[in-house]
Design a protein around this motif. Structure first.
Motif, PDB file in Angstrom:
ATOM      1  N   VAL A 229     -23.476 -57.577  33.656  1.00 27.89           N
ATOM      2  CA  VAL A 229     -24.761 -58.277  33.805  1.00 27.89           C
ATOM      3  C   VAL A 229     -25.381 -57.804  35.111  1.00 27.89           C
ATOM      4  O   VAL A 229     -24.698 -57.788  36.137  1.00 27.89           O
ATOM      5  N   PHE A 230     -26.639 -57.372  35.071  1.00 30.42           N
ATOM      6  CA  PHE A 230     -27.326 -57.001  36.312  1.00 30.42           C
ATOM      7  C   PHE A 230     -28.079 -58.239  36.799  1.00 30.42           C
ATOM      8  O   PHE A 230     -28.847 -58.839  36.051  1.00 30.42           O
ATOM      9  N   GLU A 231     -27.819 -58.630  38.058  1.00 32.09           N
ATOM     10  CA  GLU A 231     -28.403 -59.872  38.578  1.00 32.09           C
ATOM     11  C   GLU A 231     -29.434 -59.571  39.672  1.00 32.09           C
ATOM     12  O   GLU A 231     -29.345 -58.522  40.326  1.00 32.09           O
ATOM     13  N   ALA A 232     -30.338 -60.518  39.877  1.00 29.35           N
ATOM     14  CA  ALA A 232     -31.384 -60.333  40.906  1.00 29.35           C
ATOM     15  C   ALA A 232     -30.763 -59.990  42.261  1.00 29.35           C
ATOM     16  O   ALA A 232     -31.275 -59.135  42.984  1.00 29.35           O
ATOM     17  N   VAL A 233     -29.635 -60.618  42.601  1.00 29.71           N
ATOM     18  CA  VAL A 233     -29.027 -60.344  43.918  1.00 29.71           C
ATOM     19  C   VAL A 233     -28.493 -58.915  44.019  1.00 29.71           C
ATOM     20  O   VAL A 233     -28.303 -58.408  45.130  1.00 29.71           O
ATOM     21  N   ASP A 234     -28.275 -58.250  42.876  1.00 29.87           N
ATOM     22  CA  ASP A 234     -27.801 -56.861  42.918  1.00 29.87           C
ATOM     23  C   ASP A 234     -28.865 -55.909  43.450  1.00 29.87           C
ATOM     24  O   ASP A 234     -28.575 -54.752  43.763  1.00 29.87           O
ATOM     25  N   VAL A 235     -30.116 -56.398  43.526  1.00 30.36           N
ATOM     26  CA  VAL A 235     -31.206 -55.546  44.008  1.00 30.36           C
ATOM     27  C   VAL A 235     -31.071 -55.316  45.514  1.00 30.36           C
ATOM     28  O   VAL A 235     -31.394 -54.240  46.026  1.00 30.36           O
ATOM     29  N   ILE A 236     -30.559 -56.317  46.218  1.00 26.84           N
ATOM     30  CA  ILE A 236     -30.545 -56.251  47.685  1.00 26.84           C
ATOM     31  C   ILE A 236     -29.802 -55.002  48.215  1.00 26.84           C
ATOM     32  O   ILE A 236     -30.382 -54.231  48.969  1.00 26.84           O
ATOM     33  N   PRO A 237     -28.546 -54.751  47.790  1.00 32.53           N
ATOM     34  CA  PRO A 237     -27.901 -53.532  48.305  1.00 32.53           C
ATOM     35  C   PRO A 237     -28.605 -52.242  47.897  1.00 32.53           C
ATOM     36  O   PRO A 237     -28.507 -51.238  48.599  1.00 32.53           O
ATOM     37  N   CYS A 238     -29.363 -52.290  46.790  1.00 26.64           N
ATOM     38  CA  CYS A 238     -30.052 -51.070  46.329  1.00 26.64           C
ATOM     39  C   CYS A 238     -31.196 -50.678  47.268  1.00 26.64           C
ATOM     40  O   CYS A 238     -31.551 -49.505  47.352  1.00 26.64           O
ATOM     41  N   ILE A 239     -31.795 -51.650  47.922  1.00 28.95           N
ATOM     42  CA  ILE A 239     -32.963 -51.306  48.755  1.00 28.95           C
ATOM     43  C   ILE A 239     -32.646 -51.362  50.249  1.00 28.95           C
ATOM     44  O   ILE A 239     -33.529 -51.254  51.087  1.00 28.95           O
ATOM     45  N   LYS A 240     -31.364 -51.520  50.549  1.00 33.35           N
ATOM     46  CA  LYS A 240     -30.911 -51.522  51.932  1.00 33.35           C
ATOM     47  C   LYS A 240     -31.412 -50.235  52.611  1.00 33.35           C
ATOM     48  O   LYS A 240     -31.274 -49.158  52.046  1.00 33.35           O
ATOM     49  N   GLY A 241     -31.992 -50.358  53.776  1.00 32.76           N
ATOM     50  CA  GLY A 241     -32.456 -49.161  54.484  1.00 32.76           C
ATOM     51  C   GLY A 241     -33.766 -48.617  53.936  1.00 32.76           C
ATOM     52  O   GLY A 241     -34.175 -47.507  54.249  1.00 32.76           O
ATOM     53  N   GLY A 242     -34.438 -49.374  53.073  1.00 30.10           N
ATOM     54  CA  GLY A 242     -35.762 -48.967  52.574  1.00 30.10           C
ATOM     55  C   GLY A 242     -35.728 -47.787  51.609  1.00 30.10           C
ATOM     56  O   GLY A 242     -36.727 -47.093  51.421  1.00 30.10           O
ATOM     57  N   ALA A 243     -34.559 -47.526  50.998  1.00 28.40           N
ATOM     58  CA  ALA A 243     -34.435 -46.352  50.112  1.00 28.40           C
ATOM     59  C   ALA A 243     -34.987 -46.676  48.720  1.00 28.40           C
ATOM     60  O   ALA A 243     -34.239 -46.753  47.748  1.00 28.40           O
ATOM     61  N   TYR A 244     -36.312 -46.844  48.634  1.00 25.20           N
ATOM     62  CA  TYR A 244     -36.905 -47.231  47.352  1.00 25.20           C
ATOM     63  C   TYR A 244     -36.686 -46.181  46.258  1.00 25.20           C
ATOM     64  O   TYR A 244     -36.651 -46.500  45.086  1.00 25.20           O
ATOM     65  N   ASP A 245     -36.520 -44.892  46.673  1.00 21.95           N
ATOM     66  CA  ASP A 245     -36.329 -43.845  45.659  1.00 21.95           C
ATOM     67  C   ASP A 245     -35.027 -44.029  44.880  1.00 21.95           C
ATOM     68  O   ASP A 245     -34.935 -43.640  43.724  1.00 21.95           O
ATOM     69  N   GLU A 246     -34.046 -44.663  45.539  1.00 25.05           N
ATOM     70  CA  GLU A 246     -32.763 -44.870  44.851  1.00 25.05           C
ATOM     71  C   GLU A 246     -32.895 -45.829  43.661  1.00 25.05           C
ATOM     72  O   GLU A 246     -32.000 -45.928  42.829  1.00 25.05           O
ATOM     73  N   LEU A 247     -34.014 -46.523  43.607  1.00 24.36           N
ATOM     74  CA  LEU A 247     -34.213 -47.467  42.506  1.00 24.36           C
ATOM     75  C   LEU A 247     -34.389 -46.754  41.176  1.00 24.36           C
ATOM     76  O   LEU A 247     -34.333 -47.368  40.127  1.00 24.36           O
ATOM     77  N   GLU A 253     -24.842 -47.034  38.350  1.00 26.99           N
ATOM     78  CA  GLU A 253     -24.574 -46.687  39.761  1.00 26.99           C
ATOM     79  C   GLU A 253     -24.800 -47.886  40.671  1.00 26.99           C
ATOM     80  O   GLU A 253     -24.037 -48.135  41.593  1.00 26.99           O
ATOM     81  N   ALA A 254     -25.873 -48.629  40.388  1.00 26.29           N
ATOM     82  CA  ALA A 254     -26.205 -49.789  41.234  1.00 26.29           C
ATOM     83  C   ALA A 254     -25.089 -50.834  41.181  1.00 26.29           C
ATOM     84  O   ALA A 254     -24.777 -51.474  42.187  1.00 26.29           O
ATOM     85  N   LEU A 255     -24.475 -50.999  40.017  1.00 25.15           N
ATOM     86  CA  LEU A 255     -23.420 -52.014  39.883  1.00 25.15           C
ATOM     87  C   LEU A 255     -22.201 -51.672  40.745  1.00 25.15           C
ATOM     88  O   LEU A 255     -21.438 -52.554  41.133  1.00 25.15           O
ATOM     89  N   CYS A 256     -22.038 -50.384  41.066  1.00 22.82           N
ATOM     90  CA  CYS A 256     -20.905 -49.975  41.916  1.00 22.82           C
ATOM     91  C   CYS A 256     -21.111 -50.424  43.364  1.00 22.82           C
ATOM     92  O   CYS A 256     -20.188 -50.368  44.164  1.00 22.82           O
ATOM     93  N   LYS A 257     -22.351 -50.805  43.719  1.00 23.93           N
ATOM     94  CA  LYS A 257     -22.626 -51.195  45.107  1.00 23.93           C
ATOM     95  C   LYS A 257     -22.347 -52.681  45.348  1.00 23.93           C
ATOM     96  O   LYS A 257     -22.657 -53.202  46.420  1.00 23.93           O
ATOM     97  N   ARG A 258     -21.799 -53.357  44.369  1.00 25.97           N
ATOM     98  CA  ARG A 258     -21.537 -54.795  44.536  1.00 25.97           C
ATOM     99  C   ARG A 258     -20.504 -55.035  45.634  1.00 25.97           C
ATOM    100  O   ARG A 258     -19.590 -54.211  45.794  1.00 25.97           O
ATOM    101  N   PRO A 259     -20.622 -56.160  46.354  1.00 26.14           N
ATOM    102  CA  PRO A 259     -19.634 -56.430  47.393  1.00 26.14           C
ATOM    103  C   PRO A 259     -18.225 -56.567  46.816  1.00 26.14           C
ATOM    104  O   PRO A 259     -18.062 -56.867  45.624  1.00 26.14           O
ATOM    105  N   GLU A 260     -17.233 -56.319  47.677  1.00 27.53           N
ATOM    106  CA  GLU A 260     -15.859 -56.317  47.181  1.00 27.53           C
ATOM    107  C   GLU A 260     -15.421 -57.673  46.624  1.00 27.53           C
ATOM    108  O   GLU A 260     -14.580 -57.757  45.742  1.00 27.53           O
TER     109      GLU A 260
END
Ligand code: ATP
Length: 323
Positions: A229-247, A253-260
């Protein structure tokens, strides 16, 4: 009325009386910290503060008027991303936006502006719940008036999650009476489900969440089998550092950035009973349940607001319940 219906109504009545007897203060832990952000802060700086402090939302303070100015949540960041997609030439301005511009961003992208509701901490908990549900907010700030200065103070913020946990932990005598199944009480959403696939881009899924005003999208394969399930809070690590292109990268790939310490996703079937769901809420960190069938295929989704709405309003105000 069958004995099971009677018991169910008795359980709901007990829960409603409990929520009338307790106040929002009762839900707060004995000791807690509260991070309040100034409305003049740059949006990109606010994101770093949330990440550094391991939080996903914060109340906003207008220091010009000394008043509470609303809540910052992951929905606001999704709106900024949506704005960036709709107006790509504005990227330099996006960097300069302050938290006070969030309402203008909502207007520019055409989403419904959330009412800035709050509640006094010593009002009954029932009132906090019903205000939250009626305004579709997922959390509500507790605002008190300082005796000496007469000014507003934000005491804390309570979420649907915290309230349901409080109910689940303290009212087993009532929740154990809720023996009807998810199917019988039609708990959750089963039609027009928004879903995505692992290869869809984060941007596509954010667009889905903003347009449909939902905070989670099940990730399924081509057979409709639930993978994640992709959740709204999963967006936060994706835009860390202003890297909007990574979106533009895929959801997988984004799901791999979830906290441990990510707690995983929770599922149930339509045959599961509400008492069992409260048992899960009591024991685990559940933010929603994905309803699956015996082949793990997606059937529906039960959000915390669906559960709270049922507890508060079922059989009371039919019009509101069915809206
Ligand atoms: P949160 O989960 O952030 O605490 P919430 O409990 O309001 O907030 P949402 O995910 O915003 O949960 O759900 C709002 C409504 O939309 C609920 O009735 C829910 O059943 C429905 N819903 C949730 N996710 C989806 C989805 N992917 N597709 C269709 N409807 C959904």
């Amino acid at each position: 009325m069958s004995p099971i219906d009677e018991e169910q109504l008795q359980g709901l009545k007990g829960l409603r009386e409990f929520l009338q007897r307790r106040t929002s203060y009762d839900v707060l832990p004995l000791s807690f910290r509260l991070i309040v952000l100034d409305n003049d802060l740059l949006i990109k700086k606010s994101l770093n503060i949330l990440i550094q402090n391991g939080i996903v939302s914060a109340p906003l303070w207008d220091s010009h008027t000394s008043r509470f100015a609303g809540l910052l949540t992951s929905t606001d960041y999704m709106n900024v991303i949506q704005y960036y997609c709709q107006f790509p030439n504005e990227i330099d301005n996006v960097e300069k936006f302050r938290l006070s511009s969030l309402r203008d961003i909502e207007k520019a992208i055409g989403v419904q502006t959330l009412e800035t509701v709050s509640v006094h901490p010593s009002r009954p908990l029932y009132e906090a719940c019903s205000r939250m549900l009626k305004s579709r907010a997922r959390r509500i700030p507790l605002v008190d008036i300082d005796d000496e200065t007469g000014r507003e103070t934000v005491v804390s913020v309570i979420t649907q999650y915290r309230i349901l946990k409080f109910i689940a932990v303290n009212t087993e005598q009532y929740t154990s009476l809720l023996k009807k199944s998810v199917r019988e009480i039609q708990l959750g959403t089963y039609k027009n489900l928004a879903t995505c696939q692992m290869s869809d881009s984060v941007l596509d899924v954010i667009n889905l969440m903003v347009v449909q005003n939902i905070s989670a999208v099940p990730v399924v394969d081509k057979n409709n089998t639930v993978l994640n399930v992709f959740e709204a809070v999963d967006v936060i690590p994706c835009i860390k550092g202003g890297a909007y292109d990574e979106l533009k990268s895929p959801i997988g790939e984004a799901l791999c950035k979830r906290p441990e310490d990510f707690q995983g996703i929770y599922t149930c079937t339509e045959d599961d009973r509400l008492d069992a769901i409260f048992q899960t809420l009591r024991q685990s960190r559940v933010h929603r349940l994905v309803v699956i069938d015996d082949r793990q295929q997606l059937r529906g989704i039960i959000s915390l607001s669906d559960i709270l709405k049922y507890v508060l309003f079922y059989g009371e105000d039919v019009d509101y319940f069915s809206s």
